[in-house]
Design a protein around this motif. Sequence first.
Motif, PDB file in Angstrom:
ATOM      1  N   TYR A   1      61.052  53.009  70.668  1.00  0.00           N
ATOM      2  CA  TYR A   1      59.756  52.624  70.118  1.00  0.00           C
ATOM      3  C   TYR A   1      58.623  53.448  70.731  1.00  0.00           C
ATOM      4  CZ  TYR A   1      61.768  48.665  67.642  1.00  0.00           C
ATOM      5  OH  TYR A   1      62.493  47.887  66.778  1.00  0.00           O
ATOM      6  N   GLU A   2      58.701  53.739  72.023  1.00  0.00           N
ATOM      7  CA  GLU A   2      57.616  54.499  72.642  1.00  0.00           C
ATOM      8  C   GLU A   2      57.566  55.936  72.113  1.00  0.00           C
ATOM      9  OE1 GLU A   2      60.942  54.175  75.846  1.00  0.00           O
ATOM     10  OE2 GLU A   2      60.085  52.972  74.214  1.00  0.00           O
ATOM     11  N   HIS A   3      58.715  56.508  71.786  1.00  0.00           N
ATOM     12  CA  HIS A   3      58.721  57.861  71.231  1.00  0.00           C
ATOM     13  C   HIS A   3      58.219  57.855  69.786  1.00  0.00           C
ATOM     14  CE1 HIS A   3      62.100  58.882  74.324  1.00  0.00           C
ATOM     15  NE2 HIS A   3      60.910  58.778  74.879  1.00  0.00           N
ATOM     16  N   ALA A   4      58.612  56.826  69.021  1.00  0.00           N
ATOM     17  CA  ALA A   4      58.112  56.697  67.648  1.00  0.00           C
ATOM     18  C   ALA A   4      56.598  56.493  67.655  1.00  0.00           C
ATOM     19  CB  ALA A   4      58.799  55.535  66.942  1.00  0.00           C
ATOM     20  N   ALA A   5      56.107  55.700  68.622  1.00  0.00           N
ATOM     21  CA  ALA A   5      54.670  55.443  68.717  1.00  0.00           C
ATOM     22  C   ALA A   5      53.898  56.728  69.013  1.00  0.00           C
ATOM     23  CB  ALA A   5      54.403  54.400  69.797  1.00  0.00           C
ATOM     24  N   ALA A   6      54.497  57.625  69.817  1.00  0.00           N
ATOM     25  CA  ALA A   6      53.827  58.889  70.134  1.00  0.00           C
ATOM     26  C   ALA A   6      53.647  59.746  68.888  1.00  0.00           C
ATOM     27  CB  ALA A   6      54.632  59.643  71.195  1.00  0.00           C
ATOM     28  N   LEU A   7      54.590  59.665  67.959  1.00  0.00           N
ATOM     29  CA  LEU A   7      54.460  60.424  66.716  1.00  0.00           C
ATOM     30  C   LEU A   7      53.310  59.910  65.860  1.00  0.00           C
ATOM     31  CD1 LEU A   7      58.221  60.783  65.650  1.00  0.00           C
ATOM     32  CD2 LEU A   7      56.771  62.488  66.768  1.00  0.00           C
ATOM     33  N   LEU A   8      53.002  58.621  66.000  1.00  0.00           N
ATOM     34  CA  LEU A   8      51.948  58.002  65.199  1.00  0.00           C
ATOM     35  C   LEU A   8      50.607  57.935  65.922  1.00  0.00           C
ATOM     36  CD1 LEU A   8      54.027  55.057  63.719  1.00  0.00           C
ATOM     37  CD2 LEU A   8      53.097  56.983  62.444  1.00  0.00           C
ATOM     38  N   GLY A   9      50.634  58.100  67.253  1.00  0.00           N
ATOM     39  CA  GLY A   9      49.404  57.980  68.012  1.00  0.00           C
ATOM     40  C   GLY A   9      48.942  56.552  68.159  1.00  0.00           C
ATOM     41  N   VAL A  10      49.878  55.603  68.226  1.00  0.00           N
ATOM     42  CA  VAL A  10      49.542  54.188  68.402  1.00  0.00           C
ATOM     43  C   VAL A  10      50.373  53.631  69.556  1.00  0.00           C
ATOM     44  CG1 VAL A  10      48.999  53.910  65.955  1.00  0.00           C
ATOM     45  CG2 VAL A  10      51.306  53.404  66.759  1.00  0.00           C
ATOM     46  N   ARG A  11      50.150  52.354  69.877  1.00  0.00           N
ATOM     47  CA  ARG A  11      50.917  51.718  70.943  1.00  0.00           C
ATOM     48  C   ARG A  11      52.330  51.388  70.472  1.00  0.00           C
ATOM     49  NH1 ARG A  11      46.432  48.592  70.733  1.00  0.00           N
ATOM     50  NH2 ARG A  11      47.707  46.815  70.122  1.00  0.00           N
ATOM     51  N   ALA A  12      53.280  51.413  71.397  1.00  0.00           N
ATOM     52  CA  ALA A  12      54.667  51.099  71.071  1.00  0.00           C
ATOM     53  C   ALA A  12      54.803  49.677  70.536  1.00  0.00           C
ATOM     54  CB  ALA A  12      55.552  51.286  72.301  1.00  0.00           C
ATOM     55  N   GLY A  13      53.997  48.753  71.076  1.00  0.00           N
ATOM     56  CA  GLY A  13      54.072  47.370  70.621  1.00  0.00           C
ATOM     57  C   GLY A  13      53.705  47.226  69.158  1.00  0.00           C
ATOM     58  N   ARG A  14      52.772  48.045  68.689  1.00  0.00           N
ATOM     59  CA  ARG A  14      52.382  47.978  67.283  1.00  0.00           C
ATOM     60  C   ARG A  14      53.514  48.463  66.378  1.00  0.00           C
ATOM     61  NH1 ARG A  14      46.532  49.975  65.543  1.00  0.00           N
ATOM     62  NH2 ARG A  14      46.110  48.163  66.876  1.00  0.00           N
ATOM     63  N   VAL A  15      54.196  49.535  66.783  1.00  0.00           N
ATOM     64  CA  VAL A  15      55.334  50.026  65.997  1.00  0.00           C
ATOM     65  C   VAL A  15      56.437  48.979  65.961  1.00  0.00           C
ATOM     66  CG1 VAL A  15      57.128  51.795  65.839  1.00  0.00           C
ATOM     67  CG2 VAL A  15      54.810  52.430  66.520  1.00  0.00           C
ATOM     68  N   ARG A  16      56.748  48.397  67.112  1.00  0.00           N
ATOM     69  CA  ARG A  16      57.794  47.371  67.176  1.00  0.00           C
ATOM     70  C   ARG A  16      57.450  46.194  66.260  1.00  0.00           C
ATOM     71  NH1 ARG A  16      61.614  45.860  71.132  1.00  0.00           N
ATOM     72  NH2 ARG A  16      60.750  47.398  72.583  1.00  0.00           N
ATOM     73  N   GLN A  17      56.193  45.786  66.273  1.00  0.00           N
ATOM     74  CA  GLN A  17      55.765  44.646  65.451  1.00  0.00           C
ATOM     75  C   GLN A  17      55.951  44.934  63.965  1.00  0.00           C
ATOM     76  OE1 GLN A  17      51.471  43.775  65.182  1.00  0.00           O
ATOM     77  NE2 GLN A  17      51.974  41.660  65.776  1.00  0.00           N
ATOM     78  N   ARG A  18      55.556  46.120  63.523  1.00  0.00           N
ATOM     79  CA  ARG A  18      55.698  46.469  62.111  1.00  0.00           C
ATOM     80  C   ARG A  18      57.166  46.553  61.701  1.00  0.00           C
ATOM     81  NH1 ARG A  18      51.099  51.276  62.262  1.00  0.00           N
ATOM     82  NH2 ARG A  18      49.268  49.881  62.301  1.00  0.00           N
TER      83      ARG A  18
END
Length: 255
Positions: A182-199
């Motif tokens: 999740y933290e690597h995916a979040a870096a691609l989007l420029g958002v927090r890892a928690g936000r990616v996990r939530q979505r």
Amino acid sequence: MTMLTTLSVRAAGRVIPLPPDRTLSFGRDRSCDICLDPADPGISRVAGSVECDAGTWWIVNRSTRRTLHIVDDARRAVPLPVNAEGWPQGRYAVGLRVVTVLVAGELWTHELVLEPERAETASETEQPTPPPTSPPTPPPVPAVPAVARVPVLTEAHRAALAALASGYLRPHPHYDPRPLRYEHAAALLGVRAGRVRQRVERVRVRLVAAGVSGLDAVDARRSLCEWCLAMGLIGPHDLKLLPNLRRVPRRRGEA
């Protein structure tokens, strides 16, 4: 005219010719015709088979846990779904072109190359009319079709899934059939890892409620990515949703 007679399968340093009356199995079990790696638990015991049905060669996913991956003419790899409730059909018609099948284990990604062989026949005018043949028999259809389980995704949901599955969206041989963390995916989007996990979790929970199997594990990232890819919810065109795709180094997550 031409008629398909045999299929050559290249894998694990072997070339196996298949006549239409023979089925070839592959997986990690030593009883398979092609044993890919008996020590790799990431490969199913019987991962899949190659078989001829009504004159058409098919690749069939025989696993209930692991997706196969088919490389198309554009060098894109697409998932061949597992044999489970709520997933789309898990078989692929080879036709008259060379097809590469990727089997992703924990230790290595194995390749099977299928090469159809054509045999010249007389023209249709010189041949007797062949008897009618029944169409290939599809696998059992679940009570609720898989397409009925497809949720409507917002662009934010699609972007989160595309980031998580970004390795799957790259052309072969750069295709990487493993989800990111999740933290690597979040870096691609420029958002927090928690936000990616939530979505991502919102999509997963809806699919579990709709009866899609295999998505209720503690870590269902891999199954979720592969279901969404198999259903066409995300694809290579969604890489444009990742603003930092070129700036963030590729870091592979654990499946």
